[in-house]
Design a protein around this motif. Structure first.
Motif, short mmCIF file in Angstrom:
data_model
loop_
_atom_site.label_atom_id
_atom_site.label_comp_id
_atom_site.label_asym_id
_atom_site.label_seq_id
_atom_site.Cartn_x
_atom_site.Cartn_y
_atom_site.Cartn_z
N ILE A 1 0.84 -1.19 0.00
CA ILE A 1 0.00 0.00 0.00
C ILE A 1 0.88 1.25 0.00
CG2 ILE A 1 -1.67 1.35 1.33
CD1 ILE A 1 -2.89 -1.27 2.31
N CYS A 2 1.92 1.23 0.83
CA CYS A 2 2.83 2.38 0.90
C CYS A 2 3.52 2.61 -0.43
CB CYS A 2 3.86 2.17 2.01
SG CYS A 2 3.15 2.09 3.67
N ARG A 3 3.99 1.55 -1.06
CA ARG A 3 4.68 1.69 -2.35
C ARG A 3 3.73 2.24 -3.41
NH1 ARG A 3 7.30 -3.28 -0.75
NH2 ARG A 3 5.70 -4.49 -1.84
N SER A 4 2.48 1.79 -3.38
CA SER A 4 1.50 2.26 -4.36
C SER A 4 1.19 3.74 -4.15
CB SER A 4 0.21 1.43 -4.26
OG SER A 4 0.45 0.08 -4.59
N VAL A 5 1.15 4.17 -2.89
CA VAL A 5 0.92 5.60 -2.60
C VAL A 5 2.08 6.43 -3.14
CG1 VAL A 5 0.76 7.31 -0.77
CG2 VAL A 5 -0.59 5.21 -0.62
N GLU A 6 3.31 5.97 -2.91
CA GLU A 6 4.47 6.70 -3.39
C GLU A 6 4.48 6.77 -4.92
OE1 GLU A 6 7.71 4.63 -1.58
OE2 GLU A 6 7.65 5.86 0.25
N LEU A 7 4.05 5.71 -5.56
CA LEU A 7 3.96 5.71 -7.01
C LEU A 7 2.91 6.71 -7.48
CD1 LEU A 7 4.86 4.44 -9.70
CD2 LEU A 7 3.09 2.70 -9.37
N TYR B 1 -9.41 2.76 -4.90
CA TYR B 1 -10.10 1.50 -4.64
C TYR B 1 -11.20 1.70 -3.59
CZ TYR B 1 -6.10 -0.53 -7.07
OH TYR B 1 -5.15 -0.83 -8.01
N ASN B 2 -12.26 0.93 -3.72
CA ASN B 2 -13.40 1.07 -2.81
C ASN B 2 -13.11 0.51 -1.43
OD1 ASN B 2 -15.08 2.34 -4.67
ND2 ASN B 2 -15.77 0.39 -5.53
N PHE C 1 -8.17 -3.71 -3.38
CA PHE C 1 -6.76 -3.37 -3.60
C PHE C 1 -5.90 -4.63 -3.58
CE2 PHE C 1 -2.58 -2.71 -1.71
CZ PHE C 1 -2.02 -1.82 -2.62
N LEU C 2 -6.13 -5.51 -2.58
CA LEU C 2 -5.33 -6.73 -2.48
C LEU C 2 -5.57 -7.64 -3.68
CD1 LEU C 2 -5.71 -7.52 1.33
CD2 LEU C 2 -3.78 -6.44 0.16
#
Length: 231
Positions: free
Chosen positions: A46-52, A111-112, A117-118
């Motif tokens: 989740i953190c990596r996706s936020v940074e992206l 994502y809802n 997301f997973l």
């Protein structure tokens, strides 16, 4: 007799109450079981996706302040700097992130819910949904120097010229068709084109010259603001 009948009706209804309570308890237990299945690697994902999504790593206290405002701008939910630092592992106090906190992060990504997301991650979708990469923006602490001037515009016909005074603080120097007045001061860490602009610690000056109490204010709530540098 009426009292006996009422008592009888209550005891007949009692099993239904217990059944209803049991269903609620079971549902909550199932919910917590689902949350327990989110492991540290998935939280890091989740953190990596936020940074992206924001186009940069999140490492310093200023980074977390900026991310906090970006999340608030997109979702209307406030996650403090320390809350984000705990999730990123930047501050370890032994507490685990709450389900609501992670939910806000995945909604920031489009994502809802956490499960969707997973599922997307397991299917190889490592990038956030379209439309969430922010490009035209001003990171106040990085991009501005004391004395720089910015013109803000938003619908309908709102114009506000501001001057950077340092330490994330601004002063209004001119305005048109807006409640903000010359002399007003506020704090802001990030200005994003097309997003609402949230002003913190706004000190507003009334027409009689008196200062109002400190408040928060939002510009361009529905369709965002536009900005440009001015001389």
């Amino acid at each position: 007799m009426a009292q006996i009948k009422n008592s009888t009706a209550f005891f007949m209804f009692l099993p239904f109450i217990y059944r209803r309570k049991c269903v609620i308890l079971c549902t909550n237990k199932s919910h917590y079981k689902k949350m327990a299945e989110i492991n540290k690697e998935q939280i890091r994902q989740i953190c990596r996706s936020v940074e992206l999504a924001i186009g940069q790593p999140v490492q310093t206290p200023k980074d977390f302040d900026i991310l906090s405002q970006q999340i608030f701008s997109r979702t209307g939910n406030l996650l403090s700097r320390n809350t984000l630092r705990r999730i990123w592992g930047n501050m370890n106090d032994g507490t685990n992130p709450r389900s609501n906190t992670l939910l806000i992060l995945v909604r920031f990504l489009g994502y809802n819910n956490i499960e969707s997301f997973l599922t997307a991650t397991n299917n190889g979708e490592n990038t956030p949904q379209s439309g969430f990469v922010m490009t035209r923006k001003l990171s106040v602490s990085v991009d501005l120097n004391v004395g720089d001037k910015i013109r803000l515009t938003w619908l309908p016909d709102r114009v506000c010229d501001i001057e950077y005074t340092g330490s994330l603080c601004f002063r209004v120097i001119a305005s048109s068709q807006t409640r903000l007045q010359p002399g007003d001061t506020f704090q802001c860490s990030m200005i994003i084109d097309g997003e609402p602009l949230y002003l913190d610690q706004l000190q507003h000056h009334e027409d009689n010259g008196k200062s109002s109490r400190t408040m928060s204010y939002v510009c361009g709530l529905k369709q965002g603001i536009r900005f440009e540098r001015i001389n």
